[in-house]
Design a protein around this motif. Structure first.
Motif, short mmCIF file in Angstrom:
data_model
loop_
_atom_site.label_atom_id
_atom_site.label_comp_id
_atom_site.label_asym_id
_atom_site.label_seq_id
_atom_site.Cartn_x
_atom_site.Cartn_y
_atom_site.Cartn_z
N LYS A 76 -14.24 22.82 -12.58
CA LYS A 76 -14.50 22.06 -11.36
C LYS A 76 -15.75 22.59 -10.66
CE LYS A 76 -9.72 20.68 -10.50
NZ LYS A 76 -9.99 19.26 -10.88
N ARG B 228 -18.65 21.81 -7.06
CA ARG B 228 -18.93 21.13 -5.80
C ARG B 228 -20.44 21.10 -5.58
NH1 ARG B 228 -16.08 24.12 -2.60
NH2 ARG B 228 -14.21 22.84 -2.81
N HIS C 260 -24.46 10.77 -3.66
CA HIS C 260 -23.79 11.37 -4.81
C HIS C 260 -24.08 10.59 -6.10
CE1 HIS C 260 -20.47 8.46 -5.65
NE2 HIS C 260 -20.63 8.13 -4.38
N ASP D 274 -21.28 11.32 -11.46
CA ASP D 274 -20.36 12.33 -11.95
C ASP D 274 -19.82 13.25 -10.86
OD1 ASP D 274 -20.11 11.93 -14.87
OD2 ASP D 274 -22.29 12.17 -14.83
N CYS D 275 -19.99 12.87 -9.60
CA CYS D 275 -19.32 13.55 -8.51
C CYS D 275 -19.05 12.53 -7.41
CB CYS D 275 -20.12 14.74 -7.98
SG CYS D 275 -21.71 14.34 -7.24
N ASP D 276 -18.13 12.88 -6.49
CA ASP D 276 -17.79 11.93 -5.43
C ASP D 276 -18.62 12.21 -4.18
OD1 ASP D 276 -16.58 14.10 -4.12
OD2 ASP D 276 -14.56 13.55 -4.78
N ASN E 268 -17.49 16.65 -5.13
CA ASN E 268 -16.56 17.22 -6.10
C ASN E 268 -16.67 16.54 -7.45
OD1 ASN E 268 -15.29 19.01 -4.20
ND2 ASN E 268 -14.28 17.22 -3.32
N GLY E 269 -16.60 17.34 -8.51
CA GLY E 269 -16.64 16.81 -9.86
C GLY E 269 -16.09 17.84 -10.83
N TYR F 25 -24.87 15.25 -16.86
CA TYR F 25 -24.12 14.82 -15.68
C TYR F 25 -25.11 14.34 -14.62
CZ TYR F 25 -19.99 16.95 -17.74
OH TYR F 25 -18.95 17.25 -18.58
N LEU G 169 -25.78 13.89 -10.91
CA LEU G 169 -25.21 14.53 -9.72
C LEU G 169 -25.82 14.03 -8.42
CD1 LEU G 169 -25.01 18.13 -11.22
CD2 LEU G 169 -23.20 16.39 -11.10
#
Length: 350
Positions: free
Chosen positions: A286, A288, A300, A303-305, A309-310, A318, A320
């Motif tokens: 995980k 951040r 974002h 691949d993250c919110d 977070n991802g 990824y 980001l």
């Protein structure tokens, strides 16, 4: 049309750069480069293809590797051409030639083929036999081959898709195909495959392993092939980056040994991508992301919110950060890993 000479070093990606279709063969390619297809270590989506089986056909050979952002942005066009022109005799072969060692893993390649909906034949070129047979030095690189088995044109880098497609149409007609369409494809790609904002990229591809790293600012520099506690003592300037926490820096990548390690990069581009993978198989890690010390919110990536977070779930690229096209600016990116066991390879931008 432009002709191109060999680059100064091998295995050069084109980050945000497109070179126009060249109506000449690459100078170091074999006279019959399709013979090198016999060097493929595996084939996906097809039985093995040979130069003899391809005689009389128009062939597009496209060199790619699945963690290369330029290759991923080109793929929607190659896929669209494969679907559109297969009935008229076009054969597309995607030659997967790895840059990083993990890209030789056949399961990783299969996952990428599935993830990006690739239906055309893929030759796995782990030994670079096909790469060398074509005298290739670039990702992505497209070679347009006539029915006589010889290269009629090549294109290095992403972009210039309209000219490439018109060339395909011309070659098919000259090869005897009837009623070849004259319109052009316009695929709607999303996430990391969306076309780059070429007008506002101020950051270059940046490698993390010590063999090709640059602009590294952690105090004391990189300690090669040994665990080390890294500290960033000053804010990075544009395109500078650093590690914090306990990492082992190798020739291709840096491996995190203890939870809480981070990577910081000050960049200017619409998109930021980072090639990552778990050290042990598919064990998730995980993370951040923050931008200028805050959660990314609307900036974002896929691949993250919005809270940053991802999870690293495989060895791949990824996305980001994705900024709005009309609000691209310079920012400080930070990614913190909440557990050890991650490996970081390179940054790319778009």
């Amino acid at each position: 049309m432009l002709a191109f000479s060999s680059a100064g070093r091998s295995f050069l990606r084109y980050s945000g750069l497109s070179l126009a279709v060249a109506l000449c063969a690459a100078p170091v390619a074999r006279a019959t480069p399709l013979a090198s297809l016999s060097g493929a270590t595996s084939w996906l989506n097809t039985q093995p293809l040979s130069a003899d089986a391809l005689k009389g056909k128009v062939v597009l050979v496209d060199f790619w590797t699945y963690s290369c952002i330029n290759c991923l942005r080109e793929l929607p066009y190659v896929e669209a051409w494969a679907d559109k022109y297969k009935p008229y005799g076009l054969v597309i072969i995607g030659v997967h030639a790895p840059e990083f060692a993990f890209e030789k893993n056949l399961d990783n390649i299969r996952k990428a083929v599935t993830r990006f909906h690739i239906g055309f034949p893929v030759a796995v070129d782990n030994d670079r036999a096909i790469w060398n047979g074509f005298g290739n030095e670039y990702w992505p690189a497209a070679y347009f081959i006539g029915g006589n088995g010889k290269i009629q044109a090549h294109h290095f880098g992403e972009g210039d898709y309209d000219n490439s497609e018109r060339l395909i149409q011309t070659m098919l007609r000259e090869n005897g195909a009837k009623d070849v369409p004259s319109d052009l494809v316009h695929p709607k790609a999303v996430a990391e495959q969306a076309e780059a904002d070429q007008s506002d990229i101020g950051s270059p591809e940046t490698y993390i392993g010590y063999e090709r790293a640059s602009n590294f600012i952690s105090t004391g520099g990189a300690i090669q092939d040994a665990p080390n506690d890294y500290v960033i003592e000053r804010a990075p300037a544009l395109n500078q980056w650093g590690l914090s926490g306990n990492w082992s820096v190798g020739p291709e990548s840096a491996r995190l040994n203890k939870a809480g390690g981070a990577i910081v990069f000050r960049f200017h581009a619409r998109d930021l991508h980072l090639v990552l993978g778990p050290v042990k198989g598919d064990a998730p890690v995980k993370f951040r992301v923050t931008i200028d010390g805050m959660a990314p919110g609307a900036m974002h990536g896929s691949d993250c919110d919005e809270n940053g977070n991802g999870t690293v779930i495989g060895q791949r690229l990824y996305q980001l950060v994705r900024q709005n096209d009309d609000a691209v600016g310079e920012h400080e990116f930070r990614i913190e890993f909440l557990s050890p066991g991650v490996e970081a390879f390179s940054f790319t931008f778009g």
